[in-house]
Design an enzyme around this catalytic site. Structure first.
Site, PDB file in Angstrom:
ATOM      1  N   GLU A  15       5.159  -5.089   6.844  1.00  0.00           N
ATOM      2  CA  GLU A  15       4.407  -4.051   7.570  1.00  0.00           C
ATOM      3  C   GLU A  15       4.940  -3.789   8.970  1.00  0.00           C
ATOM      4  O   GLU A  15       4.878  -2.668   9.469  1.00  0.00           O
ATOM      5  CB  GLU A  15       2.914  -4.444   7.657  1.00  0.00           C
ATOM      6  N   GLY A  35       0.704  -5.086   1.033  1.00  0.00           N
ATOM      7  CA  GLY A  35      -0.562  -5.175   0.302  1.00  0.00           C
ATOM      8  C   GLY A  35      -0.414  -5.820  -1.066  1.00  0.00           C
ATOM      9  O   GLY A  35      -1.374  -6.387  -1.598  1.00  0.00           O
ATOM     10  N   GLU A  58      -0.646  -9.395  -0.442  1.00  0.00           N
ATOM     11  CA  GLU A  58      -2.046  -9.687  -0.065  1.00  0.00           C
ATOM     12  C   GLU A  58      -2.965  -9.635  -1.288  1.00  0.00           C
ATOM     13  O   GLU A  58      -3.870 -10.455  -1.428  1.00  0.00           O
ATOM     14  CB  GLU A  58      -2.505  -8.692   1.004  1.00  0.00           C
ATOM     15  N   ALA A  65       0.865  -1.183   0.000  1.00  0.00           N
ATOM     16  CA  ALA A  65       0.000   0.000   0.000  1.00  0.00           C
ATOM     17  C   ALA A  65       0.897   1.227   0.000  1.00  0.00           C
ATOM     18  O   ALA A  65       2.042   1.170   0.465  1.00  0.00           O
ATOM     19  CB  ALA A  65      -0.872  -0.027   1.249  1.00  0.00           C
TER      20      ALA A  65
HETATM   21  N1  CO8 Z   1       4.490   3.186  -0.940  1.00  0.00           N
HETATM   22  C1  CO8 Z   1       4.824   4.340  -1.545  1.00  0.00           C
HETATM   23  N2  CO8 Z   1       5.920   4.467  -2.331  1.00  0.00           N
HETATM   24  C2  CO8 Z   1       6.676   3.375  -2.527  1.00  0.00           C
HETATM   25  C3  CO8 Z   1       6.366   2.143  -1.934  1.00  0.00           C
HETATM   26  C4  CO8 Z   1       5.210   2.074  -1.104  1.00  0.00           C
HETATM   27  N3  CO8 Z   1       4.812   0.938  -0.516  1.00  0.00           N
HETATM   28  N4  CO8 Z   1       7.308   1.254  -2.293  1.00  0.00           N
HETATM   29  C5  CO8 Z   1       8.168   1.909  -3.093  1.00  0.00           C
HETATM   30  N5  CO8 Z   1       7.803   3.178  -3.239  1.00  0.00           N
HETATM   31  C6  CO8 Z   1       8.425   4.228  -4.022  1.00  0.00           C
HETATM   32  C7  CO8 Z   1       9.669   4.770  -3.317  1.00  0.00           C
HETATM   33  O1  CO8 Z   1       9.308   5.751  -2.365  1.00  0.00           O
HETATM   34  C8  CO8 Z   1      10.451   5.327  -4.467  1.00  0.00           C
HETATM   35  O2  CO8 Z   1       9.857   6.554  -4.840  1.00  0.00           O
HETATM   36  P1  CO8 Z   1      10.830   7.851  -5.050  1.00  0.00           P
HETATM   37  O3  CO8 Z   1      11.671   7.481  -6.226  1.00  0.00           O
HETATM   38  O4  CO8 Z   1       9.865   8.951  -5.318  1.00  0.00           O
HETATM   39  O5  CO8 Z   1      11.593   8.001  -3.810  1.00  0.00           O
HETATM   40  C9  CO8 Z   1      10.138   4.356  -5.604  1.00  0.00           C
HETATM   41  O6  CO8 Z   1       8.953   3.661  -5.227  1.00  0.00           O
HETATM   42  C10 CO8 Z   1      11.244   3.341  -5.812  1.00  0.00           C
HETATM   43  O7  CO8 Z   1      11.493   2.712  -4.568  1.00  0.00           O
HETATM   44  P2  CO8 Z   1      12.964   2.551  -3.959  1.00  0.00           P
HETATM   45  O8  CO8 Z   1      13.834   3.676  -4.363  1.00  0.00           O
HETATM   46  O9  CO8 Z   1      12.829   2.301  -2.502  1.00  0.00           O
HETATM   47  O10 CO8 Z   1      13.422   1.231  -4.722  1.00  0.00           O
HETATM   48  P3  CO8 Z   1      14.425   0.116  -4.177  1.00  0.00           P
HETATM   49  O11 CO8 Z   1      14.691  -0.804  -5.329  1.00  0.00           O
HETATM   50  O12 CO8 Z   1      15.590   0.721  -3.499  1.00  0.00           O
HETATM   51  O13 CO8 Z   1      13.590  -0.686  -3.066  1.00  0.00           O
HETATM   52  C11 CO8 Z   1      11.677  -1.804  -2.172  1.00  0.00           C
HETATM   53  C12 CO8 Z   1      12.450  -1.414  -3.441  1.00  0.00           C
HETATM   54  C13 CO8 Z   1      12.479  -2.825  -1.373  1.00  0.00           C
HETATM   55  C14 CO8 Z   1      10.362  -2.442  -2.639  1.00  0.00           C
HETATM   56  C15 CO8 Z   1      11.417  -0.561  -1.291  1.00  0.00           C
HETATM   57  O14 CO8 Z   1      10.869   0.436  -2.118  1.00  0.00           O
HETATM   58  C16 CO8 Z   1      10.493  -0.798  -0.153  1.00  0.00           C
HETATM   59  O15 CO8 Z   1      10.875  -1.332   0.854  1.00  0.00           O
HETATM   60  N6  CO8 Z   1       9.199  -0.390  -0.288  1.00  0.00           N
HETATM   61  C17 CO8 Z   1       8.229  -0.475   0.754  1.00  0.00           C
HETATM   62  C18 CO8 Z   1       7.709  -1.887   0.926  1.00  0.00           C
HETATM   63  C19 CO8 Z   1       6.726  -1.944   2.059  1.00  0.00           C
HETATM   64  O16 CO8 Z   1       7.006  -1.647   3.191  1.00  0.00           O
HETATM   65  N7  CO8 Z   1       5.485  -2.378   1.756  1.00  0.00           N
HETATM   66  C20 CO8 Z   1       4.421  -2.481   2.692  1.00  0.00           C
HETATM   67  C21 CO8 Z   1       3.621  -1.239   2.735  1.00  0.00           C
HETATM   68  S1  CO8 Z   1       2.375  -1.227   3.989  1.00  0.00           S
HETATM   69  C22 CO8 Z   1       1.110  -2.179   3.322  1.00  0.00           C
HETATM   70  O17 CO8 Z   1       1.213  -2.653   2.251  1.00  0.00           O
HETATM   71  C23 CO8 Z   1      -0.137  -2.340   4.154  1.00  0.00           C
HETATM   72  C24 CO8 Z   1      -1.105  -3.265   3.450  1.00  0.00           C
HETATM   73  C25 CO8 Z   1      -2.516  -2.776   3.601  1.00  0.00           C
HETATM   74  C26 CO8 Z   1      -3.534  -3.629   2.826  1.00  0.00           C
HETATM   75  C27 CO8 Z   1      -3.565  -3.387   1.347  1.00  0.00           C
HETATM   76  C28 CO8 Z   1      -4.720  -4.099   0.687  1.00  0.00           C
HETATM   77  C29 CO8 Z   1      -4.514  -4.493  -0.734  1.00  0.00           C
END
Ligand code: CO8
Length: 371
Positions: free
Chosen positions: A244, A221, A224, A177
């Site tokens: 998460e 998400g 999921e 998400a």
């Molecule tokens: N939300 C918003 N932006 C994101 C997300 C995210 N989950 N994941 C990546 N991005 C964005 C980054 O902010 C970045 O944007 P910008 O260039 O503007 O800074 C861009 O995508 C590229 O990401 P990275 O530079 O971080 O890329 P990397 O290759 O270094 O890393 C990762 C990739 C490992 C995937 C890393 O981006 C990461 O850890 N992302 C977050 C993953 C995460 O924590 N996910 C869980 C989120 S909480 C959730 O999902 C709750 C679920 C709720 C239910 C949903 C129902 C369907």
């Protein structure tokens, strides 16, 4: 739409004037030429012409209502685009499509306008691509609004037998998400507005099978969402995780429930509690989360092929099979077996059962009509 509406209304307005004029001329011809004896003093001519004109406009006004509805419905069929050819307020149409998908059942998702997803139709398969490549397809409210709209349309479209859901690019199915959208949310609003409910309602009530083609990250998400689908295929570089806990929250849409059913308590608990234990495609396949792995470049193509195979079967059987398998998650064994038996018996009421068995006996391919 506005343009089309204006065109339709202008044509109808001119039609009204023409009809009124025609009636006025007819009235004049009647009193002045055909039956002049009726109007010996000539004093009735003007009132009769005016009355005839007014009546003509009135009659055409009534006809307008009918013709207008018919013409606009025809435009929807021809353009297959209700948002822009049918309703004066596209947002209203979108909301309606979400709450009353049946209203838009003649429309296909492939012709609707989306910005955060892409849709297309391949044979009898609807394909949806999550399309926020710069944010690794992070799932936000607007994306889900579009996704739910597309899924509802595919579910209603009788030419579609299955759906493939994937992420754009090769890096991510969905990295979870959208954390930036979520970070300022508070409990009371989440609770009173039912945060996540609207996101997941449509996918939960899909009758047609959905295949997730997971090309890269399926985190939080994203994992999921993949698990809400009926089959998961993975590209070789796919990564599954529930990170998460690292954000001070827990999975909110099946990560603590469906994951346990898919891979068992030990692995699921490790993933959910550490947030860092992730499954590679191979590990996910070995654990039973993923049905099969394909090379990344052919993943979507292979998923579509299998979806097409599913779509070629009898749709009532496919939908009942999906319902029966899903019942295994909800029911104790004895109830599940009873439910399965009822559906099995019921399918003998379909034409497709007759066709399927006759085709086998006659050594030919069945021609299912989904009845
Ligand atoms: N939300 C918003 N932006 C994101 C997300 C995210 N989950 N994941 C990546 N991005 C964005 C980054 O902010 C970045 O944007 P910008 O260039 O503007 O800074 C861009 O995508 C590229 O990401 P990275 O530079 O971080 O890329 P990397 O290759 O270094 O890393 C990762 C990739 C490992 C995937 C890393 O981006 C990461 O850890 N992302 C977050 C993953 C995460 O924590 N996910 C869980 C989120 S909480 C959730 O999902 C709750 C679920 C709720 C239910 C949903 C129902 C369907």
């Amino acid at each position: 739409m506005v343009a089309n509406d204006c065109l339709v209304d202008s044509v109808l307005f001119c039609g009204g004037l023409l009809c009124g004029t025609a009636c006025a001329v007819a009235g004049y011809v009647y009193v002045a030429v055909i039956n002049p004896a009726y109007n010996v003093h000539g004093s009735y001519t003007t009132p009769i012409v005016i009355m005839a004109f007014v009546m003509g406009v009135f009659i055409s006004g009534m006809a307008t209502t009918v013709i207008s509805a018919g013409t606009k419905a025809m435009l929807v069929c021809i353009t297959r685009d209700p948002y822009h050819s049918y309703c004066a307020d596209p947002q209203l149409a979108k909301d309606l499509a979400q709450t009353r998908p049946e209203v838009f059942s003649i429309m296909s998702a492939a012709s609707a306008e989306y910005t955060l997803i892409k849709t297309r139709i391949e044979g009898n398969v609807g394909v949806v691509e999550l399309h926020r490549p710069k944010a690794l397809n992070a799932l936000c409210t607007d994306l889900f609004r579009e996704l739910n709209d597309a899924l509802a349309r595919f579910d209603q479209d009788k030419n579609i037998g299955a759906v493939v859901l994937t992420g754009s690019g090769t890096r991510a199915f969905a990295a979870g998400a959208d954390i930036k959208e979520m970070k300022d949310k508070d409990f009371v609003t989440n609770y009173t507005k039912g945060f996540l409910n609207l996101w997941t309602e449509q996918i939960d009530r899909m009758r047609k099978p959905i295949i997730a083609a997971v090309n890269g990250y399926a985190l939080g998400g994203g994992c999921e969402l993949a698990m809400m689908c009926d089959i998961i295929y993975a590209g070789e570089k796919a990564v599954f995780g529930q990170p998460e806990i690292n954000l001070g929250i827990i999975p909110g849409a099946g990560g603590t429930q469906r994951l346990v059913h898919a891979i068992g308590k030990a692995k699921a608990m490790e993933m959910v509690l550490t947030g860092n234990a992730k499954l590679t495609a191979k590990e996910a396949e070995a654990a039973g989360l993923v049905a099969r792995i394909f090379p990344i470049e052919s993943l979507v193509e292979e998923a579509i092929k299998i979806a097409q195979e599913i779509a070629s079967k009898s749709q009532p059987s496919v939908q009942m099979a999906k319902e029966a398998v899903n019942a295994a998650f909800e029911m104790p064994l004895s109830s599940g077996l009873r439910f399965e038996r009822r559906l099995f018996q019921a399918l003998f009421a379909t034409k497709d059962q007759k066709e399927g068995m006759a085709a086998f006996a006659e050594k030919r391919k069945p021609n299912f009509t989904h009845e």
